[in-house]
Design an enzyme around this catalytic site. Structure first.
Site, PDB file in Angstrom:
ATOM      1  N   LYS A  59       0.856  -1.194   0.000  1.00 41.76           N
ATOM      2  CA  LYS A  59       0.000   0.000   0.000  1.00 41.76           C
ATOM      3  C   LYS A  59       0.882   1.231   0.000  1.00 41.76           C
ATOM      4  CE  LYS A  59      -4.429   0.998   0.297  1.00 41.76           C
ATOM      5  NZ  LYS A  59      -5.502   0.097  -0.118  1.00 41.76           N
ATOM      6  N   THR A  96     -14.576  -2.769  -7.752  1.00 40.69           N
ATOM      7  CA  THR A  96     -14.800  -2.833  -6.301  1.00 40.69           C
ATOM      8  C   THR A  96     -16.300  -2.908  -6.034  1.00 40.69           C
ATOM      9  OG1 THR A  96     -12.805  -1.541  -5.990  1.00 40.69           O
ATOM     10  CG2 THR A  96     -14.250  -1.733  -4.083  1.00 40.69           C
ATOM     11  N   SER A 129      -7.630  -6.041 -10.817  1.00 45.39           N
ATOM     12  CA  SER A 129      -6.250  -5.582 -11.027  1.00 45.39           C
ATOM     13  C   SER A 129      -5.357  -6.753 -11.426  1.00 45.39           C
ATOM     14  CB  SER A 129      -5.693  -4.960  -9.746  1.00 45.39           C
ATOM     15  OG  SER A 129      -6.034  -3.602  -9.664  1.00 45.39           O
TER      16      SER A 129
HETATM   17  N1  GLU Z   1      -6.888   0.146  -3.596  1.00 49.59           N
HETATM   18  C1  GLU Z   1      -7.695  -0.996  -3.836  1.00 49.59           C
HETATM   19  C2  GLU Z   1      -7.855  -1.810  -2.573  1.00 49.59           C
HETATM   20  O1  GLU Z   1      -7.699  -1.311  -1.488  1.00 49.59           O
HETATM   21  C3  GLU Z   1      -7.222  -1.795  -5.032  1.00 49.59           C
HETATM   22  C4  GLU Z   1      -5.847  -2.365  -4.950  1.00 49.59           C
HETATM   23  C5  GLU Z   1      -5.373  -2.969  -6.268  1.00 49.59           C
HETATM   24  O2  GLU Z   1      -6.130  -2.977  -7.213  1.00 49.59           O
HETATM   25  O3  GLU Z   1      -4.224  -3.440  -6.292  1.00 49.59           O
HETATM   26  O4  GLU Z   1      -8.199  -2.969  -2.607  1.00 49.59           O
END
Ligand code: GLU
Length: 420
Positions: free
Chosen positions: A112, A196, A354
């Site tokens: 992250k 999402t 992703s």
């Molecule tokens: N930021 C998104 C999450 O918290 C997606 C992360 C991604 O696609 O790698 O799941």
């Protein structure tokens, strides 16, 4: 780690994540060294990013990248641009990414990133410079086989495009697989933008089946009108559910007969604000306590706490945001018989698509929208039922069950590698 006072420690997302990780590893029978390995990221990088602002002055921003665990494969997870980003928050969020990847069974560990900034007050040019600067600062430790960023709070496909371009220049090689959530024309995947919310929708359908609720005609409240919340409100509306309330950071709109979601989507700004156009708003807290069948917190952390958990009137709570319910509130909701579908499961549709995007980039072969949707549904239905069955068999809440399923693979991989 000692928090300043008990209220802080209850809302400290790193501490509460560690608490559940410990419980999950204990229940799985792993020794304490597994917890020692999993309780914090393996790597936490802090960067300083100088940006020449539009007024000619240089401003130096602070950014982070946490790589939680790479036993299974490269680390993976979004980058958020927000004034409240902290090292601790990024650490906790990187652990959640390991859990999400474990739950939906992806060959990744968790990562992250975040930059302390307020994108609402920055120009396009300044945002581009900041995005490129972040990648330059991290270029040696990220990459398609090392650590793969993606969008998160207040970052989008344009920011991913700048970051991908910067990395490709440094690498002297077109590297679409360095980052996901890109525009389709640069190797993005169909269905990524709404992934999402699609994942949350599938979890709602599965949870509703368990509770004998028909989604068609069910009352739904969606807190937050950003990427996840706005797509979700639309999907629910299109499925025939009655979206009786939505909110953004400024306030909430309520109509017991159902809101006109298409109109609200049309009027929302790019940061997800729409309620400022109306006079008859209620507060976010008032909205959370309304009578409803399904409640979806899709905004920020710590929204359902021990203060208001007793007043929640939903049958099902599905967490589209990261960390909207505290551990105390999780207990209260569970005791009250409310089915809580935790964030690490409900919001895993984003990282799942992703992964599909990264696979397509690696293959140089692109899938149709239907193929993406079909594969996403298959993954989410299987993962939901796996976590649900674990929670039923062990008589535990779905959050602990999701942590057990999620942490198991990374721990197992670390063991085979001889790390623990
Ligand atoms: N930021 C998104 C999450 O918290 C997606 C992360 C991604 O696609 O790698 O799941």
């Amino acid at each position: 780690m000692v928090a300043e006072n008990s209220a802080d420690s209850k809302n400290d997302i790193l501490l509460s994540t560690q608490e559940v990780i410990k419980e999950a590893l204990d229940k799985l029978g792993y020794p304490n060294e597994a917890f020692e390995l999993m309780k914090e990221p393996m790597r936490m990088i802090t960067v300083r990013i100088p940006v020449r602002m539009d007024d000619g002055k240089t401003k130096v921003f602070t950014g982070y990248r946490a790589q939680h665990n790479d036993a299974i494969g490269p680390t993976k997870g979004g980058v958020r641009f927000h004034p409240n980003v902290t090292e601790k928050e990024v650490s906790a969020l990187s652990i959640w990414m390991t859990l999400k990847s474990g739950i939906v069974d992806l060959p990744y560990g968790g990562g992250k990133g975040g930059i302390i900034c307020d994108p609402r007050e920055m120009s396009f040019r300044e945002l581009e410079a900041l995005s490129r600067g972040y990648v330059r600062a991290l270029s040696q430790v990220v990459g398609p086989t090392k650590d793969i960023p993606a969008p998160d709070v207040f970052t989008n496909s344009q920011i991913m495009a700048w970051m991908m371009d910067e990395y490709s220049r440094i690498d002297e090689f077109n590297s679409p697989g360095f980052i996901t959530g890109k525009p389709i024309v640069l190797g993005g995947s169909h269905g990524r933008e709404s992934a999402t919310a699609k994942g949350v929708t599938i979890c709602i359908e599965e949870a509703a089946k368990k509770r004998g609720i028909d989604v068609k005609g069910a009352r739904v409240i969606v807190q937050g009108f950003g990427n996840a919340g706005s797509f979700l409100a639309k999907f629910m509306h299109d499925m025939g559910a009655k979206v009786i309330a939505i909110s953004d950071a400024e306030g909430a709109l309520h109509d017991p007969d159902g809101l006109d979601i298409d109109y609200l989507l049309d009027r929302r700004d790019s940061f997800g604000t729409v309620t400022n156009l109306f006079d008859d708003t209620i507060t976010n807290q008032e909205m959370l306590e309304l009578d409803t069948d399904i409640l979806v917190p899709a905004a920020v952390q710590n929204q359902i706490t021990e203060e208001n958990a007793h007043k929640i009137k939903a049958d099902i709570v599905v967490e589209a945001a990261n960390g909207p319910t505290t551990l105390e509130a999780t207990k209260i909701l569970t005791e009250r018989g409310i089915l809580l579908v935790p964030d690490v499961l409900a919001s895993s549709g984003g990282v799942t698509v992703s992964y599909f995007e990264w696979v397509q980039n690696n293959q140089g072969y692109y899938w149709k929208e239907e193929e993406v949707q079909e594969k996403l549904r298959e993954v989410l239905v299987r993962s939901f039922n796996n976590v649900y069955t674990t929670s039923q068999n062990r008589q535990i809440d779905m959050r602990l069950a999701a942590y057990m399923v999620g942490v198991r693979r990374a721990t197992e991989a670390a063991r085979y590698r001889g790390w623990i």
